[in-house]
Design an enzyme around this catalytic site. Structure first.
Site, PDB file in Angstrom:
ATOM      1  N   ILE A 108       0.860  -1.182   0.000  1.00  0.00           N
ATOM      2  CA  ILE A 108       0.000   0.000   0.000  1.00  0.00           C
ATOM      3  C   ILE A 108       0.895   1.229   0.000  1.00  0.00           C
ATOM      4  O   ILE A 108       1.812   1.349   0.818  1.00  0.00           O
ATOM      5  CB  ILE A 108      -0.926   0.009   1.231  1.00  0.00           C
ATOM      6  CG1 ILE A 108      -1.793  -1.252   1.268  1.00  0.00           C
ATOM      7  CG2 ILE A 108      -1.806   1.255   1.234  1.00  0.00           C
ATOM      8  CD1 ILE A 108      -2.673  -1.376   2.502  1.00  0.00           C
ATOM      9  N   CYS A 109       0.653   2.111  -0.946  1.00  0.00           N
ATOM     10  CA  CYS A 109       1.354   3.392  -1.038  1.00  0.00           C
ATOM     11  C   CYS A 109       2.871   3.180  -1.062  1.00  0.00           C
ATOM     12  O   CYS A 109       3.392   2.458  -1.911  1.00  0.00           O
ATOM     13  CB  CYS A 109       0.903   4.310   0.096  1.00  0.00           C
ATOM     14  SG  CYS A 109       1.312   6.052  -0.152  1.00  0.00           S
TER      15      CYS A 109
END
Length: 327
Positions: A108-109
């Site tokens: 994530i990210c």
């Protein structure tokens, strides 16, 4: 019959990105009494020793150390504390070994920088927050960085864009394991809208919608009700009272894709819902979803979803007890 989806290991580290971490725990770590089949088993895995500080001022105690990754079917990397800092060598080695034995990895990210440092993204498409895509491409030239998508599914490795896109990526994985109906049920518990138009072919309609411009929302709703018709840019622009050039620019700004791609995504979303919750045959579904023939529907569906329509129905079909329009 749903099979056991296995253990999901969510990494925790000193300097933990709390929002990204919370997304993974919310989707994979909560009990799901609404389902009568095995849900994910879940554990928090420590990258660093001792209580780990998280953004926001609290501390995190993990369930296990990196040795737990040997048992995980899925590993989540919820952001990373410092993109410029080399991740610990034991972590990188544990991720490589997990990948070698077939574990799935999802970042994530900024968590993508950990997977890239482990060499697990070489010669693969990947994405991250739009602020970091140039940096990712410059530091890891073997990675094919796509800055325009919510997430990239490379099969065994999934990478997501900015923090909230982690919800899209995690729900995408839920749909791979359980089908779109289950994923959308999880999305409803999150109090999220059941559809997000992304910039890539997606297995499910994911939960967080980019907010359309006010002058386009009515046009999108109008088109959604006419997916069985051959809609053109000329028609859509006229409905929006815009020139085609202005409409195309504003449509791209609002949805992140072209009208043709948006229509294809919307038609696939409707087709999946019909396959899951109705007894319509492929010919009827092709007609309702605006495909010129059942063969073109089969080809487009397999290209988009990775499964033939008949196999998708066999795996994820819910029978007549569900309302197509509810999801």
């Amino acid at each position: 019959m749903h099979t056991d989806p296995g253990l999901v290991a969510v990494l925790a580290y000193d300097g933990l990105c709390t929002f990204e971490f919370g997304i993974a725990v919310e989707i994979f770590g909560l009990p799901r009494p609404e389902f009568d089949f095995p849900w994910y088993r879940h554990c928090i895995v420590a990258v660093d020793e001792g209580p780990m500080r998280a953004l926001g001022g609290f501390q995190v105690l993990a369930d296990a150390g990196l040795e737990a990754l040997t048992q995980a079917r899925t590993i989540i990397v919820p952001g990373w504390r410092n993109r410029e800092e080399a991740p610990p060598a034991p972590l990188l080695q544990a991720l490589r070994l997990a990948h070698e034995r077939g574990a799935r990895l999802l970042s994530i990210c900024s968590g993508v920088f950990v997977l890239a440092a482990a060499g697990l993204l070489d010669a693969k498409r990947a994405t991250t927050h739009w602020r970091y895509t140039d940096e990712l491409a410059a530091r890891f030239p073997a990675v094919e960085v796509d800055p325009a998508v919510l997430y990239v599914d490379s099969g065994q490795v999934i990478t997501s864009a900015g923090s909230a896109a982690g919800i899209d990526a995690c729900l995408h994985l839920v749909a791979r394991d359980f089908g779109a109906y289950v994923a959308n049920t999880v999305a409803r518990r999150l109090v999220m809208a059941p559809q997000r138009s992304g910039g890539q072919a997606q297995f499910i309609p994911a939960p967080v919608a980019q907010t359309p411009r006010d002058d386009l929302s009515a046009v999108l709703a109008w088109a959604q009700q006419r997916l069985n018709e051959p809609l053109s840019v000329t028609q859509l622009a006229a409905k929006a009272l815009m020139s085609e050039r202005t409409f195309l620019r504003r449509f791209s700004e609002a949805t992140g894709m072209t009208p043709k791609r948006w229509l294809q995504h919307a038609r696939m979303t409707q087709a999946r819902a019909l396959l899951e919750s109705s007894r319509l045959n492929n010919e009827q579904i092709a007609e309702r979803c605006g495909f010129g023939s059942v063969e073109s529907f089969r080809v487009a569906f397999r290209k988009s979803v990775g499964l033939a329509p008949s196999f998708y129905r066999e795996r994820f079909g819910q029978g007549e007890g569900y309302s197509v329009g509810a999801f």
